[in-house]
Design a protein around this motif. Structure first.
Motif, PDB file in Angstrom:
ATOM      1  N   ILE A 262       0.874  -1.101  -0.064  1.00  0.00           N
ATOM      2  CA  ILE A 262      -0.029  -0.079  -0.125  1.00  0.00           C
ATOM      3  C   ILE A 262       0.753   1.060   0.023  1.00  0.00           C
ATOM      4  O   ILE A 262       0.558   2.237  -0.858  1.00  0.00           O
ATOM      5  CB  ILE A 262      -0.849  -0.040   1.309  1.00  0.00           C
ATOM      6  CG1 ILE A 262      -1.998  -1.157   1.180  1.00  0.00           C
ATOM      7  CG2 ILE A 262      -1.733   1.239   1.377  1.00  0.00           C
ATOM      8  CD1 ILE A 262      -2.868  -1.471   2.395  1.00  0.00           C
ATOM      9  N   LEU A 263       1.980   1.290   0.791  1.00  0.00           N
ATOM     10  CA  LEU A 263       2.766   2.465   0.991  1.00  0.00           C
ATOM     11  C   LEU A 263       3.632   2.564  -0.425  1.00  0.00           C
ATOM     12  O   LEU A 263       3.730   3.730  -0.779  1.00  0.00           O
ATOM     13  CB  LEU A 263       3.817   2.195   2.138  1.00  0.00           C
ATOM     14  CG  LEU A 263       3.257   2.139   3.550  1.00  0.00           C
ATOM     15  CD1 LEU A 263       4.062   1.776   4.544  1.00  0.00           C
ATOM     16  CD2 LEU A 263       2.592   3.566   3.882  1.00  0.00           C
ATOM     17  N   ILE A 264       3.922   1.641  -1.051  1.00  0.00           N
ATOM     18  CA  ILE A 264       4.740   1.600  -2.383  1.00  0.00           C
ATOM     19  C   ILE A 264       3.883   2.326  -3.293  1.00  0.00           C
ATOM     20  O   ILE A 264       4.081   3.017  -4.357  1.00  0.00           O
ATOM     21  CB  ILE A 264       5.540   0.291  -2.757  1.00  0.00           C
ATOM     22  CG1 ILE A 264       6.587   0.114  -1.796  1.00  0.00           C
ATOM     23  CG2 ILE A 264       5.611   0.309  -4.131  1.00  0.00           C
ATOM     24  CD1 ILE A 264       7.218  -1.473  -1.853  1.00  0.00           C
ATOM     25  N   GLN A 265       2.508   1.678  -3.546  1.00  0.00           N
ATOM     26  CA  GLN A 265       1.425   2.164  -4.449  1.00  0.00           C
ATOM     27  C   GLN A 265       1.358   3.793  -4.400  1.00  0.00           C
ATOM     28  O   GLN A 265       1.085   4.301  -5.329  1.00  0.00           O
ATOM     29  CB  GLN A 265       0.444   1.211  -4.290  1.00  0.00           C
ATOM     30  CG  GLN A 265      -0.728   1.755  -5.356  1.00  0.00           C
ATOM     31  CD  GLN A 265      -1.958   0.793  -5.393  1.00  0.00           C
ATOM     32  OE1 GLN A 265      -2.126   0.156  -4.002  1.00  0.00           O
ATOM     33  NE2 GLN A 265      -2.832   1.009  -6.177  1.00  0.00           N
ATOM     34  N   ASN A 266       1.045   4.169  -3.198  1.00  0.00           N
ATOM     35  CA  ASN A 266       0.861   5.506  -2.845  1.00  0.00           C
ATOM     36  C   ASN A 266       2.058   6.570  -2.820  1.00  0.00           C
ATOM     37  O   ASN A 266       1.801   7.761  -2.690  1.00  0.00           O
ATOM     38  CB  ASN A 266       0.138   5.697  -1.687  1.00  0.00           C
ATOM     39  CG  ASN A 266      -1.336   4.951  -1.558  1.00  0.00           C
ATOM     40  OD1 ASN A 266      -1.682   4.874  -2.640  1.00  0.00           O
ATOM     41  ND2 ASN A 266      -1.789   4.443  -0.447  1.00  0.00           N
ATOM     42  N   ALA A 267       3.394   5.803  -3.045  1.00  0.00           N
ATOM     43  CA  ALA A 267       4.611   6.930  -2.700  1.00  0.00           C
ATOM     44  C   ALA A 267       4.930   7.229  -4.134  1.00  0.00           C
ATOM     45  O   ALA A 267       4.446   6.743  -5.055  1.00  0.00           O
ATOM     46  CB  ALA A 267       5.510   5.938  -2.169  1.00  0.00           C
TER      47      ALA A 267
END
Length: 601
Positions: A262-267
């Motif tokens: 999730i963090l990578i997708q939103n970064a």
């Protein structure tokens, strides 16, 4: 538990310190692996990276893994050494402590419990130390170090790991709270099972004679089932821990990848590479943290039982002897072989009634004092006060004019030759059993052994055995008859050349002929030796200088045989019940050859 570690010696502390160094080295090597994994991940994703750089990092990973393996083997070997040395020292201390116990302390613990504490309980401590030095020391270092490695990198991923650790700790705490009380019960049930098994083995001949095998089987089954139930409960509770840890370990890895995705997708695009590297590192370190807690759980599985075992061991080691050792190691000049009871009364610990009451008499050197009375009259209890198996409740017991409480126990017992009511022989040879112990003056020689055997009228069977004085005696003397065992026990006392000979109903297994021969030998060869004889047969004591008649712990008569026949009703009743047939057996006895010490040697 901490008191057990006070038994560590300097050598163990040095080994312990070295093992900690290797544990720290192992943790450092284990935690270095994720760093190389992160480095390889970045190299793979970085354009222009060369294969040699990836292989170099991989090589360092392999070296770290190999170094960790070697360190763990060394730690295991050091832990085993420390545990083995400590358990050996504890067993010796336990054995030495029990040797110093009076009968009161032994009865308080029971023989079965003392055996379990010296074996099973110490084994629990040994197992705990072996696991503890490998896991208990390593786990906190590994957990703290791994947490410090990931703290501050990413709060979302850190929170995921923290949540997993909190859940794990709650589950472990619940299991420990449920299982801990049961471990105390478990050791007590082990004591009981040991007692039932020991009782059955020692009394197997009686069990078979009465066809009571089913009764003993049922008794054992009850004790065994009680132990099984508690064992199953504790094992089932503890068995929940390992699957739970595995589930949490897998779950935290999944949660880290899920949160990381999730963090990578939103970064933003430049940050994606750093986040991906963090996810890899967090996953590796999270597994290390969970592994640390898994090791702690393994220790927690062993710790409750080891704690109970340590408490039971300390109960024995901390027990204060009720019989205090005196300091006198020399009798007054001119006094030898004198025994005196002054207003002696005695009752067993926690008992309400006195076993013997207000007993007073004096045995001068060379006199033979006999005790007779009904079963339970207190005869054996009375003479057991002389070697201080128990101490008087009231009054004084004097040997050579000195209260026995003031003597050094070793010195006092070296003055005595004691033949117990229950014959005890040890595995070994005839000679080793007769020469058993010490006499405080000189080593018991082969000539002393031969003299003791002849005096006890045991030569007739000893010299027919294969090996004669080197003939094997099995544990408890089970390869000898009752009369043969009793004669060996008498020979053991005589071979010491004691000042005072104590016979506690020691002629009961002898036939009248052997009994008569033994008494004649003692009368001629033991001049100057004071003899105290407890007997059931009047024929064994009617020539004594004084006969003391006991009834319900009280002295109801004292004097020679002829006097007591006239003045003491209790003695007269005993005499009429057995004297007629015994007189026929003794008076018609042909005078036996009298063997002197000089002839024997």
């Amino acid at each position: 538990m901490l008191k057990i570690f006070k038994n560590f010696k300097g050598k163990e502390w040095i080994i312990f310190t070295i093992s900690i160094i290797f544990v720290v080295s192992q943790v450092w090597l284990d935690l270095k692996l994720p760093d190389y994994m992160s480095e390889i991940t970045q190299l793979v994703q970085t354009p222009g990276s060369e294969m040699s750089e990836i292989l170099t990092s991989g090589g360092w990973m392999l070296l770290c893994a190999l170094g960790s393996l070697i360190a763990s083997i060394i730690v295991a070997a050091l832990a085993a050494t420390i545990a083995a040395n400590l358990s050996a020292r504890l067993r010796f201390k336990m054995f030495d402590k029990v040797q110093s116990f009076s009968m009161e302390e032994i009865n308080n613990f029971s023989t079965a419990s003392l055996i379990t504490r010296s074996t099973n309980d110490i084994t629990q401590i040994q197992t705990f130390i072996v696991m503890g030095l490998q896991a208990l020391v390593k786990a906190p270092i590994l957990a703290v170090w791994a947490i410090l490695k990931i703290v501050g990198r990413n709060w979302q991923l850190s929170l995921t790991v923290a949540a997993a650790v909190i859940v794990l700790m709650i589950i472990v705490a619940i299991c420990i709270v449920l299982a801990l009380p049961k471990f105390t019960i478990l050791q007590q049930l082990t004591d009981n099972l040991n007692r039932v098994s020991r009782e059955n083995l020692s009394g197997i001949s009686v069990t078979r004679a009465y066809n009571a095998e089913k009764y003993q089987e049922d008794k054992f089954e009850v004790a065994n089932n009680d132990l099984i139930k508690v064992n199953l409960f504790t094992n089932r509770v503890m068995a929940m821990l390992m699957p739970t840890i595995t589930f949490i370990m897998s779950g935290v890895s999944l949660a880290i990848y899920w949160v990381g995705a999730i963090l990578i997708q939103n970064a933003a695009l430049p940050d994606k590479m750093g986040l991906f590297s963090d996810v890899i590192v967090f996953s590796s370190y999270a597994i290390q943290v969970i592994m640390a807690f898994m090791m702690l759980v393994m220790v927690f599985i062993l710790m409750p039982r080891a704690t109970v075992a340590a408490k039971r061991i300390n109960e024995v080691l901390d027990t204060k002897a009720t019989i205090k050792n005196g300091t006198i190691t020399q009798s007054p000049i001119g006094v030898l072989g004198e025994v005196e009871f002054k207003n002696v009364s005695f009752k067993y610990p926690d008992a309400d009634d006195y076993v013997i009451k207000n007993i007073s008499f004096k045995a001068n050197r060379g006199e033979t004092i006999a005790f007779i009375g009904a079963t339970g009259a207190g005869k054996s209890t009375l003479i057991n006060l002389i070697p201080r198996f128990y101490d008087t409740t009231e009054g004084e017991v004097l040997v050579d004019g000195v209260n026995v409480k003031e003597y050094d126990q070793k010195y006092l017992r070296n003055k005595l030759g004691y033949v117990s009511q229950k014959v005890t022989l040890f595995e070994g040879t005839i000679e080793s059993n007769v020469a058993f112990g010490e006499n405080g003056k000189a080593e018991i020689t082969k000539n002393d052994v031969v003299y003791g055997v002849y005096a006890a009228q045991a030569s007739e069977f000893v010299e027919k055995l294969e090996g004669e004085y080197e003939a094997h005696i099995s544990e408890g003397g089970t390869n000898l008859s009752g009369g043969q065992k009793q004669r060996i026990s008498i020979a053991r006392a005589i071979a010491r050349y004691p000042e005072i000979l104590i016979f506690d109903d020691s002629f009961s297994a002898l036939d009248y002929k052997t009994d008569s021969k033994l008494r004649k030998f003692l009368k001629k060869e033991s001049i100057g030796t004071t003899m105290l004889i407890v007997a059931q047969r009047i024929s064994s004591i009617k020539d004594a200088d004084k006969i003391i008649v006991l009834e319900d712990g009280q002295m109801v008569g004292i004097g020679k045989h002829d006097d007591l026949m006239k003045t003491c009703n209790v003695y007269r009743e005993i005499a009429y019940s057995q004297l007629s047939k015994e007189e026929l057996a003794v008076d018609k006895e042909v005078a036996c050859s009298e063997v002197t010490k000089e002839e024997v040697v």
